[in-house]
Motif scaffolding. Structure first.
Motif, PDB file in Angstrom:
ATOM      1  N   LEU A  15      42.889  40.546  58.153  1.00 42.63           N
ATOM      2  CA  LEU A  15      42.770  39.196  57.510  1.00 42.63           C
ATOM      3  C   LEU A  15      44.086  38.695  56.770  1.00 42.63           C
ATOM      4  O   LEU A  15      44.574  37.769  56.793  1.00 42.63           O
ATOM      5  CB  LEU A  15      42.046  38.760  57.583  1.00 42.63           C
ATOM      6  N   LEU A  16      44.437  39.900  56.488  1.00 41.92           N
ATOM      7  CA  LEU A  16      45.319  39.830  55.177  1.00 41.92           C
ATOM      8  C   LEU A  16      46.665  39.933  55.637  1.00 41.92           C
ATOM      9  O   LEU A  16      47.179  40.310  56.282  1.00 41.92           O
ATOM     10  CB  LEU A  16      45.311  40.656  54.017  1.00 41.92           C
ATOM     11  N   THR A  17      47.345  38.965  54.951  1.00 39.78           N
ATOM     12  CA  THR A  17      48.908  39.147  55.119  1.00 39.78           C
ATOM     13  C   THR A  17      49.782  40.413  54.369  1.00 39.78           C
ATOM     14  O   THR A  17      48.448  41.056  54.300  1.00 39.78           O
ATOM     15  CB  THR A  17      49.599  37.908  54.712  1.00 39.78           C
ATOM     16  N   PRO A  18      50.507  40.824  55.145  1.00 39.43           N
ATOM     17  CA  PRO A  18      51.420  42.409  55.071  1.00 39.43           C
ATOM     18  C   PRO A  18      50.940  42.300  52.826  1.00 39.43           C
ATOM     19  O   PRO A  18      51.061  43.367  52.548  1.00 39.43           O
ATOM     20  CB  PRO A  18      52.699  42.685  55.238  1.00 39.43           C
ATOM     21  N   ARG A  19      51.670  41.206  52.686  1.00 38.35           N
ATOM     22  CA  ARG A  19      51.788  41.552  51.386  1.00 38.35           C
ATOM     23  C   ARG A  19      50.304  41.574  50.410  1.00 38.35           C
ATOM     24  O   ARG A  19      50.053  41.921  49.323  1.00 38.35           O
ATOM     25  CB  ARG A  19      52.899  39.773  50.827  1.00 38.35           C
ATOM     26  N   ALA A  78      47.711  42.280  51.551  1.00 37.26           N
ATOM     27  CA  ALA A  78      47.084  43.476  51.956  1.00 37.26           C
ATOM     28  C   ALA A  78      47.650  44.540  51.111  1.00 37.26           C
ATOM     29  O   ALA A  78      46.926  45.801  50.053  1.00 37.26           O
ATOM     30  CB  ALA A  78      47.529  44.037  53.603  1.00 37.26           C
ATOM     31  N   HIS A  79      49.002  44.843  50.583  1.00 34.55           N
ATOM     32  CA  HIS A  79      49.449  45.867  49.333  1.00 34.55           C
ATOM     33  C   HIS A  79      48.960  45.513  48.305  1.00 34.55           C
ATOM     34  O   HIS A  79      48.807  46.883  47.678  1.00 34.55           O
ATOM     35  CB  HIS A  79      51.015  45.453  49.978  1.00 34.55           C
ATOM     36  N   VAL A  80      48.864  44.552  48.616  1.00 34.73           N
ATOM     37  CA  VAL A  80      47.915  44.392  46.435  1.00 34.73           C
ATOM     38  C   VAL A  80      46.569  45.313  46.890  1.00 34.73           C
ATOM     39  O   VAL A  80      46.326  45.677  45.942  1.00 34.73           O
ATOM     40  CB  VAL A  80      48.204  43.403  46.139  1.00 34.73           C
ATOM     41  N   VAL A  81      46.179  44.549  48.483  1.00 32.54           N
ATOM     42  CA  VAL A  81      44.316  44.864  47.650  1.00 32.54           C
ATOM     43  C   VAL A  81      44.949  47.001  47.810  1.00 32.54           C
ATOM     44  O   VAL A  81      44.054  47.704  47.077  1.00 32.54           O
ATOM     45  CB  VAL A  81      43.808  44.723  48.824  1.00 32.54           C
ATOM     46  N   GLU A  82      45.483  47.415  48.293  1.00 33.33           N
ATOM     47  CA  GLU A  82      45.552  48.679  49.140  1.00 33.33           C
ATOM     48  C   GLU A  82      46.168  49.404  47.498  1.00 33.33           C
ATOM     49  O   GLU A  82      45.482  50.339  47.071  1.00 33.33           O
ATOM     50  CB  GLU A  82      46.615  49.100  49.757  1.00 33.33           C
ATOM     51  N   ALA A  83      46.334  48.442  46.243  1.00 26.96           N
ATOM     52  CA  ALA A  83      46.978  49.001  45.112  1.00 26.96           C
ATOM     53  C   ALA A  83      46.382  49.002  44.543  1.00 26.96           C
ATOM     54  O   ALA A  83      46.051  50.190  43.544  1.00 26.96           O
ATOM     55  CB  ALA A  83      48.364  47.978  44.589  1.00 26.96           C
ATOM     56  N   ILE A  84      45.318  48.055  44.650  1.00 22.80           N
ATOM     57  CA  ILE A  84      44.017  48.565  43.711  1.00 22.80           C
ATOM     58  C   ILE A  84      42.648  49.663  43.617  1.00 22.80           C
ATOM     59  O   ILE A  84      42.741  50.303  42.932  1.00 22.80           O
ATOM     60  CB  ILE A  84      43.850  46.593  43.653  1.00 22.80           C
ATOM     61  N   LEU A  85      43.043  49.248  44.657  1.00 22.41           N
ATOM     62  CA  LEU A  85      42.321  50.931  45.600  1.00 22.41           C
ATOM     63  C   LEU A  85      42.886  51.565  45.010  1.00 22.41           C
ATOM     64  O   LEU A  85      41.836  52.870  44.788  1.00 22.41           O
ATOM     65  CB  LEU A  85      42.048  50.351  47.361  1.00 22.41           C
ATOM     66  N   GLY A  86      43.926  51.947  44.616  1.00 19.37           N
ATOM     67  CA  GLY A  86      44.210  53.154  45.130  1.00 19.37           C
ATOM     68  C   GLY A  86      44.365  53.403  43.423  1.00 19.37           C
ATOM     69  O   GLY A  86      45.081  54.661  43.879  1.00 19.37           O
ATOM     70  N   MET A  87      44.614  52.724  42.501  1.00 16.06           N
ATOM     71  CA  MET A  87      44.201  52.954  40.776  1.00 16.06           C
ATOM     72  C   MET A  87      43.356  53.518  40.265  1.00 16.06           C
ATOM     73  O   MET A  87      41.864  53.003  40.797  1.00 16.06           O
ATOM     74  CB  MET A  87      44.504  51.743  40.231  1.00 16.06           C
ATOM     75  N   VAL A 112      53.121  40.044  41.849  1.00 14.43           N
ATOM     76  CA  VAL A 112      52.750  39.270  42.547  1.00 14.43           C
ATOM     77  C   VAL A 112      52.006  38.725  41.470  1.00 14.43           C
ATOM     78  O   VAL A 112      51.673  39.083  40.149  1.00 14.43           O
ATOM     79  CB  VAL A 112      51.888  39.066  43.289  1.00 14.43           C
ATOM     80  N   SER A 113      51.837  37.346  41.160  1.00 11.81           N
ATOM     81  CA  SER A 113      51.432  36.436  40.234  1.00 11.81           C
ATOM     82  C   SER A 113      49.470  36.357  40.260  1.00 11.81           C
ATOM     83  O   SER A 113      49.070  36.947  41.336  1.00 11.81           O
ATOM     84  CB  SER A 113      51.238  34.984  40.574  1.00 11.81           C
ATOM     85  N   GLU A 114      49.272  36.332  38.807  1.00  7.65           N
ATOM     86  CA  GLU A 114      47.422  36.511  38.871  1.00  7.65           C
ATOM     87  C   GLU A 114      46.854  35.314  39.668  1.00  7.65           C
ATOM     88  O   GLU A 114      46.282  36.065  40.319  1.00  7.65           O
ATOM     89  CB  GLU A 114      47.250  35.811  37.116  1.00  7.65           C
ATOM     90  N   ALA A 115      47.803  34.233  39.811  1.00  7.32           N
ATOM     91  CA  ALA A 115      47.433  33.510  40.548  1.00  7.32           C
ATOM     92  C   ALA A 115      46.921  33.756  42.484  1.00  7.32           C
ATOM     93  O   ALA A 115      45.790  33.505  43.146  1.00  7.32           O
ATOM     94  CB  ALA A 115      47.735  32.043  41.502  1.00  7.32           C
ATOM     95  N   MET A 116      47.764  34.476  42.569  1.00 11.97           N
ATOM     96  CA  MET A 116      48.038  34.866  43.899  1.00 11.97           C
ATOM     97  C   MET A 116      46.419  36.045  44.354  1.00 11.97           C
ATOM     98  O   MET A 116      46.190  36.637  44.859  1.00 11.97           O
ATOM     99  CB  MET A 116      49.016  35.940  44.421  1.00 11.97           C
ATOM    100  N   VAL A 117      46.780  36.995  42.790  1.00 15.47           N
ATOM    101  CA  VAL A 117      45.839  37.619  42.837  1.00 15.47           C
ATOM    102  C   VAL A 117      44.469  37.118  43.459  1.00 15.47           C
ATOM    103  O   VAL A 117      43.299  37.432  44.226  1.00 15.47           O
ATOM    104  CB  VAL A 117      45.507  38.931  41.364  1.00 15.47           C
ATOM    105  N   VAL A 118      44.077  36.470  42.628  1.00 11.69           N
ATOM    106  CA  VAL A 118      42.656  35.371  41.900  1.00 11.69           C
ATOM    107  C   VAL A 118      42.081  34.457  43.988  1.00 11.69           C
ATOM    108  O   VAL A 118      41.449  35.123  44.226  1.00 11.69           O
ATOM    109  CB  VAL A 118      42.772  34.088  40.866  1.00 11.69           C
ATOM    110  N   LYS A 119      44.219  34.188  44.456  1.00 13.88           N
ATOM    111  CA  LYS A 119      43.679  33.571  45.669  1.00 13.88           C
ATOM    112  C   LYS A 119      43.029  35.022  46.776  1.00 13.88           C
ATOM    113  O   LYS A 119      42.282  35.219  47.251  1.00 13.88           O
ATOM    114  CB  LYS A 119      44.847  33.467  46.100  1.00 13.88           C
ATOM    115  N   ILE A 120      43.622  35.987  46.795  1.00 14.35           N
ATOM    116  CA  ILE A 120      42.833  37.449  47.235  1.00 14.35           C
ATOM    117  C   ILE A 120      41.749  37.784  47.655  1.00 14.35           C
ATOM    118  O   ILE A 120      40.708  38.253  48.289  1.00 14.35           O
ATOM    119  CB  ILE A 120      44.148  39.186  47.368  1.00 14.35           C
ATOM    120  N   THR A 121      41.261  37.778  46.144  1.00 18.43           N
ATOM    121  CA  THR A 121      40.135  38.625  45.936  1.00 18.43           C
ATOM    122  C   THR A 121      39.162  37.046  46.663  1.00 18.43           C
ATOM    123  O   THR A 121      37.770  37.640  47.272  1.00 18.43           O
ATOM    124  CB  THR A 121      39.921  39.166  44.708  1.00 18.43           C
ATOM    125  N   LYS A 122      39.241  36.054  46.311  1.00 17.61           N
ATOM    126  CA  LYS A 122      38.676  34.823  47.464  1.00 17.61           C
ATOM    127  C   LYS A 122      38.597  34.854  48.604  1.00 17.61           C
ATOM    128  O   LYS A 122      37.179  34.870  49.202  1.00 17.61           O
ATOM    129  CB  LYS A 122      38.782  33.572  46.707  1.00 17.61           C
TER     130      LYS A 122
END
Length: 291
Positions: free
Chosen positions: A21-25, A27-36, A54-64
């Motif tokens: 359900l995520l956009t490619p961008r 999904a890229h952020v989530v995959e990067a976090i999971l790979g840390m 990406v912006s901090e606001a973008m990260v928060v938006k993705i987690t929500k």
């Protein structure tokens, strides 16, 4: 799907199931976090934003969007998930792996899938699936490719105890079957991705005709899941070589084995009699063929 959010083992599956359900961008952020490998309960939001550009606001938006209350909730849940003994079980295959390495990694991937599937299994949906299958007049199973193999395995098990089910793996046959179903019948769709058009269309048609519908899939928000009345989800972590399907199939087979046992339990004496009859018939056939 209603996983137990209090169970740390549900965190990984919960995140993976939302990825489509995520956009490619995103999904890229989530995959990067999971790979840390150093991600923990103290990792700052700023670090994630800078690492993924990406912006901090973008990260928060993705987690929500993933279903958490924000970055702090996401961070705490993922950190706890990463501390689980099973979290380190999944490892990608390497060209340098020995036979022992390969066997252990493949088995551990399946064990991990079973543990996490058990953690997210919706027991209320499981009970509704058992009731629907046990009380049905007609049971039609739909699947393509590897999913058809699961459907055939299930149909075989049910036949052993006298619960008749028909398996369809052709798009036209699925639609023909679904068009003839109605109240008192049940249609079961198998699709790892939940995007298999033929299965989705057949389940939609069966539901429109009044039949009860059940989806067996890896993604609780997939098109198949949205069409079905009852949804049971497996989960498996993918890898470049093995993918998700192999481990997910094992998890799905275990879900269906549990359904089979629960259906048999509804009328144990009858199931036992029918099992004896079918096993006797097979044994007699083998005896006739022996030299």
């Amino acid at each position: 799907m209603h996983p137990d959010d209090s169970d740390p083992r549900s965190v990984g599956p919960r995140i993976r199931m939302m990825m489509p359900l995520l956009t490619p961008r995103e999904a890229h952020v989530v995959e990067a976090i999971l790979g840390m490998h150093d991600f923990d309960a103290s990792t700052p939001l700023k670090t994630i934003a800078e690492a993924t550009d990406v912006s901090e606001a973008m990260v928060v938006k993705i987690t929500k969007k993933l279903g958490f209350d924000g970055y702090r909730g996401f961070r705490a849940a993922l950190a706890e998930y990463n501390r689980l003994p099973a979290a380190g079980m999944h490892q990608d295959l390497s060209p340098d792996d020995t036979s022992r390495d390969i066997v252990q990694k493949v088995f551990r991937t399946s064990i991990h899938a079973l543990e996490e599937t058990l953690a997210i299994l919706d027991l209320a949906a499981f009970d509704r699936a058992v009731d629907a299958i046990h009380g049905a007049r007609q049971r039609d199973l739909y699947g393509v490719g590897g999913s058809a193999q699961i459907a055939r395995d299930v149909g075989h098990k049910f036949l052993r105890i006298g619960v008749r089910a028909s398996v369809f793996d052709d798009a036209h046959m699925m639609l023909m079957s679904a068009s003839l179903l109605g109240p008192g019948d049940v249609a079961i769709g198998f699709s790892h991705s939940g995007n298999t058009t033929a299965v989705v269309e057949a389940i939609e048609r069966a539901g429109r005709n009044g039949a009860r519908t059940l989806a067996i899939t890896n993604y609780g928000r997939s098109p198949l899941a949205r069409q079905a009345e009852i949804v049971l989800c497996s989960t498996a972590q993918g890898s470049p070589l093995m993918g998700e399907n192999a481990a997910a199939r094992i998890a799905q087979l275990n879900i269906l084995d549990a359904i089979f046992v629960a259906v048999a339990q509804r009328d144990y004496a009858r199931a036992e009699r029918n099992l004896e009859k079918t096993m006797h018939a097979v044994a007699a056939k083998r005896k006739d063929r022996s030299p």
